[in-house]
Design an enzyme around this catalytic site. Sequence first.
Site, PDB file in Angstrom:
ATOM      1  CB  SER A  61      -0.957  -0.049   1.200  1.00  0.00           C
ATOM      2  OG  SER A  61      -1.973   0.921   1.079  1.00  0.00           O
ATOM      3  CD1 TRP A 113      -8.245   3.242  -3.106  1.00  0.00           C
ATOM      4  CD2 TRP A 113      -9.911   3.930  -4.410  1.00  0.00           C
ATOM      5  NE1 TRP A 113      -8.384   4.592  -2.908  1.00  0.00           N
ATOM      6  CE2 TRP A 113      -9.410   5.040  -3.693  1.00  0.00           C
ATOM      7  CE3 TRP A 113     -10.969   4.119  -5.301  1.00  0.00           C
ATOM      8  CZ2 TRP A 113      -9.916   6.331  -3.843  1.00  0.00           C
ATOM      9  CZ3 TRP A 113     -11.488   5.408  -5.446  1.00  0.00           C
ATOM     10  CH2 TRP A 113     -10.968   6.490  -4.728  1.00  0.00           C
ATOM     11  CG  HIS A 145      -5.458  -2.669   0.129  1.00  0.00           C
ATOM     12  ND1 HIS A 145      -4.756  -2.331  -1.001  1.00  0.00           N
ATOM     13  CD2 HIS A 145      -4.911  -1.941   1.139  1.00  0.00           C
ATOM     14  CE1 HIS A 145      -3.837  -1.436  -0.694  1.00  0.00           C
ATOM     15  NE2 HIS A 145      -3.893  -1.191   0.598  1.00  0.00           N
ATOM     16  CE  LYS A 189       0.268   5.232  -2.206  1.00  0.00           C
ATOM     17  NZ  LYS A 189      -0.453   4.506  -3.216  1.00  0.00           N
TER      18      LYS A 189
END
Length: 421
Positions: free
Chosen positions: A261, A352, A402, A265
């Site tokens: 998540s 998403w 997720h 990044k």
Amino acid sequence: MTRFLLLAILILLSGPIANGQGPEGYNYDEAKVGTYTLPDLLVNTKGKPVKTKADWRNWRAELLKLFAENVYGQTPAKSVKLRFQTTSVDESALNGLAVRKQVSIFFVDYPQLPPIDVLIYFPKASTKPVPVFLGLNFCGNHCVTAEADIPLSTRWMMGENSDVSNNNKATEKARGMQVRRWPIDMIVKRGYALATAYYGDIEPDYPQGWHTGIRSVLGDTTKANNWGAIGAWAWGMSRILDYLQTDPAIDAKRVISIGHSRIGKAAVWAGAQDERFAAVIANESGEGGAALARRYYGETVERLNTSFPHWFAPRYKAYNKRVADLPVDQHELLALVAPRPLYVASADGDQWSDPKGEFLGALHTEPVYQLYGKTGLGTTVFPAVNQPVGQTVRYHDRTGKHDVTDYDWEQYLRFADELVR
């Protein structure tokens, strides 16, 4: 602050909507993505083609600057004096399977800052330095294991009042709450070490968190390219790597950056900037990570900057409504990992994060890997669920939400066995 956190939770838990619309009308319909043009990975800002590895090295340096100026912010170049203190060693952890070490990383010139507390598990049976997965956790080292003797973190935690956090402080009920994401037994049995630390040790994850984190002493908040929290967490991963390079039990040339998540990044940005990382794994990193920014699907640059205004450089917000004007896109970020191995992963219940956009981000790195005589993904076909694809660059789209699962870790371990060991 609470409003931002509640919005984030709702976003992360949301799944596909039958009519093709995501939260508050955001697009989940592939037919509505529209057309877009990506920056050419092998053409520099002067319009000159990038034809050789030497050309790429020059262009790579420019791309790093473009991402720093427009997306993540400029990581301070100032070196920071560190002091490493081993606080605990258990020679027979996990029922004799592992050696467990706890190490605190102190900032010598900034004694007001708390240390980064690192938790490391080594395979007890190993007789030589081992490769290591390095990743940050979301809820303190006490949450990645059920072991009762891991100190409960005293740092700021998400959630003002819940079973696992009271007044933004961890409670005993938080112990072991994310064991499922960190299958330590599986990892050490395969001959790897695991190193983790709470990302809030580097900077607490809320808009004013920088006041007590590393950005309070490094950077310039008045500048449009001031680094955001993603940059700070990536910087922190490199400081943990600084320690790992001093530990004789670790093979410092085989440290794998991994993140899920928002930390996915950070893991990619860390690996892009710091070529000491032998490989990079981005698990459902989504917008601002592996997913193409120009694709109108799932989370957008505008939603990202609105929900999490502290994550990126202030200048990134200028592209909220004009993403096509960004001088970079995420395939170029992923390409900065080349020629090192890269793994990008998605989940079909996490629309998403735009699984297809993540796949395309990985796919479009191919020309750079080819410059090095390597094959990246080696396919242009989006794979079926639970069917990993790729060579030096890998990708899978897992069933489920997720999260990080044993299925994901099985793929990452196989990836490391083949490409990193």
